[in-house]
Design a protein around this motif. Sequence first.
Motif, PDB file in Angstrom:
ATOM      1  N   PRO A   1      -0.392 -14.711 -20.379  1.00  0.00           N
ATOM      2  CA  PRO A   1      -1.425 -14.942 -19.469  1.00  0.00           C
ATOM      3  C   PRO A   1      -2.108 -13.807 -19.024  1.00  0.00           C
ATOM      4  N   TRP A   2      -1.195 -12.446 -19.033  1.00  0.00           N
ATOM      5  CA  TRP A   2      -1.721 -11.366 -18.652  1.00  0.00           C
ATOM      6  C   TRP A   2      -2.763 -10.831 -19.752  1.00  0.00           C
TER       7      TRP A   2
ATOM      8  N   ALA B   1      -8.315 -11.123 -20.036  1.00  0.00           N
ATOM      9  CA  ALA B   1      -9.636 -10.204 -20.449  1.00  0.00           C
ATOM     10  C   ALA B   1     -10.282 -11.224 -21.286  1.00  0.00           C
ATOM     11  N   ILE B   2      -9.533 -12.055 -22.189  1.00  0.00           N
ATOM     12  CA  ILE B   2     -10.525 -12.864 -22.969  1.00  0.00           C
ATOM     13  C   ILE B   2     -11.307 -13.946 -22.126  1.00  0.00           C
ATOM     14  N   ILE B   3     -10.644 -14.543 -21.462  1.00  0.00           N
ATOM     15  CA  ILE B   3     -11.122 -15.498 -20.254  1.00  0.00           C
ATOM     16  C   ILE B   3     -12.286 -14.760 -19.661  1.00  0.00           C
ATOM     17  N   ALA B   4     -12.024 -13.744 -19.157  1.00  0.00           N
ATOM     18  CA  ALA B   4     -13.221 -13.019 -18.435  1.00  0.00           C
ATOM     19  C   ALA B   4     -14.419 -12.761 -19.123  1.00  0.00           C
ATOM     20  N   THR B   5     -14.113 -12.483 -20.578  1.00  0.00           N
ATOM     21  CA  THR B   5     -15.469 -12.219 -21.301  1.00  0.00           C
ATOM     22  C   THR B   5     -16.188 -13.798 -21.431  1.00  0.00           C
ATOM     23  N   ALA B   6     -15.311 -14.654 -21.887  1.00  0.00           N
ATOM     24  CA  ALA B   6     -15.893 -16.025 -22.134  1.00  0.00           C
ATOM     25  C   ALA B   6     -16.679 -16.376 -20.972  1.00  0.00           C
ATOM     26  N   LEU B   7     -16.167 -16.278 -19.640  1.00  0.00           N
ATOM     27  CA  LEU B   7     -16.600 -16.495 -18.499  1.00  0.00           C
ATOM     28  C   LEU B   7     -18.138 -16.058 -18.161  1.00  0.00           C
TER      29      LEU B   7
END
Length: 91
Positions: A71-72, A76-82
């Motif tokens: 999860p850590w 960063a990947i989720i933040a970029t996709a968002l």
Amino acid sequence: MRGLPVLADKGYTGAGAGVRVPVRRPGGGQVLDPSTRGWNTYVNAERAFVEHGIAHLKTRWRALARVTLCPWRISAIIATALMLSTWEGRY
């Protein structure tokens, strides 16, 4: 979680201090008191926004549907996709 409470669904009952879950209805057809029903409504309403966002990201960015990273690291990947989803909606 840095001292912040975490909202979760009923499946996480008993997860420990700091994990806030809705209160289960007592057996025997009893009704919850208004204060407890209010708490359940609050927890479920707040979780709905997060679950909607995750569903959007998983359907829009198919690569996120089967992620098994820590999860850590996935944060960063989720933040970029968002961010990319937000930009995409503007133009």
